[in-house]
Design a protein around this motif. Structure first.
Motif, PDB file in Angstrom:
ATOM      1  N   TYR A   7      -9.265   4.577  -4.454  1.00  0.00           N
ATOM      2  CA  TYR A   7      -8.903   5.738  -3.639  1.00  0.00           C
ATOM      3  C   TYR A   7      -9.595   5.678  -2.280  1.00  0.00           C
ATOM      4  O   TYR A   7      -8.957   5.865  -1.232  1.00  0.00           O
ATOM      5  CB  TYR A   7      -9.289   7.039  -4.345  1.00  0.00           C
ATOM      6  CG  TYR A   7      -9.200   8.248  -3.443  1.00  0.00           C
ATOM      7  CD1 TYR A   7      -7.986   8.880  -3.194  1.00  0.00           C
ATOM      8  CD2 TYR A   7     -10.345   8.744  -2.806  1.00  0.00           C
ATOM      9  CE1 TYR A   7      -7.895   9.973  -2.341  1.00  0.00           C
ATOM     10  CE2 TYR A   7     -10.272   9.830  -1.950  1.00  0.00           C
ATOM     11  CZ  TYR A   7      -9.045  10.449  -1.726  1.00  0.00           C
ATOM     12  OH  TYR A   7      -8.985  11.515  -0.877  1.00  0.00           O
ATOM     13  N   TRP A   8     -10.912   5.404  -2.281  1.00  0.00           N
ATOM     14  CA  TRP A   8     -11.648   5.400  -1.027  1.00  0.00           C
ATOM     15  C   TRP A   8     -11.255   4.212  -0.147  1.00  0.00           C
ATOM     16  O   TRP A   8     -11.235   4.313   1.083  1.00  0.00           O
ATOM     17  CB  TRP A   8     -13.160   5.389  -1.286  1.00  0.00           C
ATOM     18  CG  TRP A   8     -13.657   6.746  -1.688  1.00  0.00           C
ATOM     19  CD1 TRP A   8     -14.120   7.132  -2.901  1.00  0.00           C
ATOM     20  CD2 TRP A   8     -13.695   7.913  -0.854  1.00  0.00           C
ATOM     21  NE1 TRP A   8     -14.452   8.466  -2.891  1.00  0.00           N
ATOM     22  CE2 TRP A   8     -14.210   8.971  -1.645  1.00  0.00           C
ATOM     23  CE3 TRP A   8     -13.361   8.178   0.472  1.00  0.00           C
ATOM     24  CZ2 TRP A   8     -14.392  10.249  -1.143  1.00  0.00           C
ATOM     25  CZ3 TRP A   8     -13.542   9.448   0.968  1.00  0.00           C
ATOM     26  CH2 TRP A   8     -14.055  10.474   0.167  1.00  0.00           C
ATOM     27  N   HIS A  11      -8.179   5.312   1.429  1.00  0.00           N
ATOM     28  CA  HIS A  11      -8.496   6.369   2.387  1.00  0.00           C
ATOM     29  C   HIS A  11      -8.989   5.782   3.711  1.00  0.00           C
ATOM     30  O   HIS A  11      -8.504   6.160   4.790  1.00  0.00           O
ATOM     31  CB  HIS A  11      -9.564   7.288   1.791  1.00  0.00           C
ATOM     32  CG  HIS A  11     -10.106   8.302   2.762  1.00  0.00           C
ATOM     33  ND1 HIS A  11      -9.402   9.426   3.118  1.00  0.00           N
ATOM     34  CD2 HIS A  11     -11.273   8.346   3.463  1.00  0.00           C
ATOM     35  CE1 HIS A  11     -10.118  10.129   3.995  1.00  0.00           C
ATOM     36  NE2 HIS A  11     -11.254   9.491   4.211  1.00  0.00           N
ATOM     37  N   TRP A  12      -9.947   4.833   3.649  1.00  0.00           N
ATOM     38  CA  TRP A  12     -10.507   4.271   4.869  1.00  0.00           C
ATOM     39  C   TRP A  12      -9.499   3.391   5.582  1.00  0.00           C
ATOM     40  O   TRP A  12      -9.490   3.312   6.820  1.00  0.00           O
ATOM     41  CB  TRP A  12     -11.791   3.497   4.570  1.00  0.00           C
ATOM     42  CG  TRP A  12     -12.923   4.393   4.204  1.00  0.00           C
ATOM     43  CD1 TRP A  12     -13.625   4.399   3.037  1.00  0.00           C
ATOM     44  CD2 TRP A  12     -13.467   5.467   4.987  1.00  0.00           C
ATOM     45  NE1 TRP A  12     -14.572   5.392   3.047  1.00  0.00           N
ATOM     46  CE2 TRP A  12     -14.498   6.062   4.223  1.00  0.00           C
ATOM     47  CE3 TRP A  12     -13.174   5.981   6.256  1.00  0.00           C
ATOM     48  CZ2 TRP A  12     -15.241   7.131   4.692  1.00  0.00           C
ATOM     49  CZ3 TRP A  12     -13.913   7.058   6.715  1.00  0.00           C
ATOM     50  CH2 TRP A  12     -14.930   7.616   5.944  1.00  0.00           C
ATOM     51  N   TYR A  14      -6.315   3.968   5.632  1.00  0.00           N
ATOM     52  CA  TYR A  14      -5.433   4.935   6.288  1.00  0.00           C
ATOM     53  C   TYR A  14      -6.085   5.478   7.563  1.00  0.00           C
ATOM     54  O   TYR A  14      -5.446   5.570   8.616  1.00  0.00           O
ATOM     55  CB  TYR A  14      -5.127   6.077   5.323  1.00  0.00           C
ATOM     56  CG  TYR A  14      -4.475   7.274   5.970  1.00  0.00           C
ATOM     57  CD1 TYR A  14      -3.137   7.251   6.346  1.00  0.00           C
ATOM     58  CD2 TYR A  14      -5.203   8.442   6.210  1.00  0.00           C
ATOM     59  CE1 TYR A  14      -2.544   8.346   6.950  1.00  0.00           C
ATOM     60  CE2 TYR A  14      -4.615   9.546   6.806  1.00  0.00           C
ATOM     61  CZ  TYR A  14      -3.289   9.493   7.170  1.00  0.00           C
ATOM     62  OH  TYR A  14      -2.706  10.580   7.765  1.00  0.00           O
ATOM     63  N   LYS A  15      -7.381   5.827   7.477  1.00  0.00           N
ATOM     64  CA  LYS A  15      -8.091   6.368   8.642  1.00  0.00           C
ATOM     65  C   LYS A  15      -8.162   5.324   9.764  1.00  0.00           C
ATOM     66  O   LYS A  15      -8.003   5.658  10.945  1.00  0.00           O
ATOM     67  CB  LYS A  15      -9.502   6.798   8.234  1.00  0.00           C
ATOM     68  CG  LYS A  15      -9.544   7.926   7.211  1.00  0.00           C
ATOM     69  CD  LYS A  15      -9.294   9.265   7.839  1.00  0.00           C
ATOM     70  CE  LYS A  15     -10.515   9.796   8.528  1.00  0.00           C
ATOM     71  NZ  LYS A  15     -10.336  11.184   8.999  1.00  0.00           N
ATOM     72  N   SER A 267     -13.213  -1.280   5.733  1.00  0.00           N
ATOM     73  CA  SER A 267     -12.193  -0.367   5.192  1.00  0.00           C
ATOM     74  C   SER A 267     -12.742   0.379   3.980  1.00  0.00           C
ATOM     75  O   SER A 267     -12.054   0.590   2.975  1.00  0.00           O
ATOM     76  CB  SER A 267     -10.915  -1.146   4.810  1.00  0.00           C
ATOM     77  OG  SER A 267     -10.322  -1.697   5.950  1.00  0.00           O
ATOM     78  N   ASN A 268     -13.989   0.765   4.055  1.00  0.00           N
ATOM     79  CA  ASN A 268     -14.645   1.437   2.932  1.00  0.00           C
ATOM     80  C   ASN A 268     -15.927   2.068   3.454  1.00  0.00           C
ATOM     81  O   ASN A 268     -16.367   1.785   4.569  1.00  0.00           O
ATOM     82  CB  ASN A 268     -14.971   0.427   1.816  1.00  0.00           C
ATOM     83  CG  ASN A 268     -15.079   1.092   0.453  1.00  0.00           C
ATOM     84  OD1 ASN A 268     -15.384   2.281   0.351  1.00  0.00           O
ATOM     85  ND2 ASN A 268     -14.808   0.333  -0.591  1.00  0.00           N
TER      86      ASN A 268
END
Length: 410
Positions: A7-8, A11-12, A14-15, A267-268
């Motif tokens: 998930y994370w 998330h990163w 995507y950000k 990315s995390n």
């Protein structure tokens, strides 16, 4: 159905992708502007000065201060011969590739890879994998196309703009103001050997991390130091860390910069070893700040000195101001703002409107003094280029300027 780690990571990712949206918007706007002007062979750019004397050109994305893909579409109408200027051409080519700042190294590369560069210029789409990895890929293609035409015609002339810029101009001005010979050498104000402040400061930081690692007893901190030693930060990160210091950046600002950089790289918010990005950023920012005091003593005091000067002026009811070397008066100030709020209830729906206003308000001492070093340095950049252009005009050669650098034909 994603687990916490997946998930994370998503998330990163995507950000990081969202942070590229402004680049996408500029690219689309640039394409629209290009469609409007592509029928014209000659464009005349309108320039203006901001309140600090920095020169900007108008023209949406299509100008010499736009993105690289658009900057490299511009050429001077007045052309210059390639023959006899291969050494200068080699310097520009090496700059676009990120080669070491040495005329010998860059000239040798051009000689040894002349045919490859020619082939890239003749067929860019056939060599995408080669030019896409360069430091400035679009600039590299532009120069390769020049070289290909020069190889086919020794009498070829080109209007390509070749740029030279001041190394870390903010620190160069600070070196002159404080008579700091070490900093002057780092920024090429003096000395015969090309230097790079950010790479140099990065090497000193790396050496400091290795020295600390040898004596560190805390296991967690040892892991963090070892991670940074193995990671080997790029010049891009060192520039993001050290450049804002001359403008009054703080430890928190350095920490935030490093955190954002790592989030995009990883990315995390954690490394594979389980180290948190915020922990890594805290340690590197702390050691980089210590190095800045060693490598650039006095620079952190420049903002403090200018802030005190601004406060003295404001106590005498003057706006913070100074004159540049060519006589331009620069004022930097902010007024106290108030928040005006309006609440409207229409048909059982509430509309809230808020707007800030400073009409007729007194100066805000805190905001006026904050960041004044950045404005001061920018005004010095502008003054240098204005004086330089006035001198250069006597020679009749084309010239263009961007903040702290200038460009002319080869």
């Amino acid at each position: 159905g994603l687990g916490p780690e997946a998930y994370w990571q998503a998330h990163w990712a995507y950000k990081a992708d969202r942070r590229k949206d402004p680049l996408r918007s500029r690219f689309v706007n640039g394409l629209i502007a290009y469609e409007r002007v592509k029928a014209f062979t000659n464009l005349y750019l309108v320039h203006f000065l901001d309140h600090r004397g920095r020169i900007y050109s108008r023209g949406a994305q299509l100008n010499i201060q736009g993105g690289e893909v658009y900057r490299t579409t511009f050429k001077f109408a007045q052309r210059g011969p390639m023959k006899g200027h291969e050494r200068g051409f080699a310097w520009s080519l090496g700059e676009s590739m990120g080669l070491p700042p040495s005329y010998d190294v860059r000239s040798r590369y051009l000689q040894e890879h002349s045919e490859t560069i020619r082939q890239v210029g003749q067929d860019p789409l056939g060599y995408v994998s080669f030019w896409a990895q360069q430091k400035e890929p679009w600039r590299f293609i532009q120069l390769c196309r020049d070289w290909a035409q020069y190889m086919d015609d020794p009498g070829y002339t080109t209007g390509t703009i070749h740029w030279l810029d001041q190394t870390s101009s903010g620190y160069g001005h600070a070196a002159c103001l404080m008579l700091d010979r070490q900093l002057a050498k780092f920024t090429n104000v003096i000395g015969d050997k090309p230097a790079d402040l950010y790479t140099g400061a990065g090497l000193v930081t790396d050496a400091r991390l290795k020295a600390l690692l040898r004596d560190e007893e805390d296991e967690k901190r040892r892991q963090i130091l070892q991670w940074w030693v193995d990671f080997k930060p790029s010049r891009k990160l060192w520039k993001q860390v050290f450049m804002p210091l001359v403008y009054g950046s703080t430890f928190q600002g350095m920490k935030d910069t490093i955190s954002l950089y790592l989030r995009e790289e990883l990315s995390n918010f954690r490394t594979e070893e389980g180290l948190r990005v915020v922990e890594l950023a805290t340690v590197l920012a702390s050691e980089a700040l210590a190095v800045s005091k060693e490598v650039m003593p006095g620079v952190l005091e420049l903002q403090h000195w200018l802030t005190q000067l601004a406060k003295i002026q404001m106590k005498k009811e003057f706006r913070p101001h100074w004159y540049t070397p060519d006589g331009l008066l620069v004022e930097v100030f902010h007024s106290v703002t108030t928040l005006e709020q309006i609440k409207l209830v229409l048909s059982n729906r509430t509309v809230r409107i808020a707007a800030r206003t400073n009409e007729g308000a007194p100066m805000d001492p805190r905001r006026s003094a904050a960041g004044i070093a950045a404005h001061f340095v920018h005004s010095q950049d502008g003054a240098f280029l204005r004086k330089f252009v006035n001198h250069w005009a006597a020679y009749g050669h084309p010239i263009s300027t961007v903040h702290d650098c200038f460009g002319t034909t080869v």
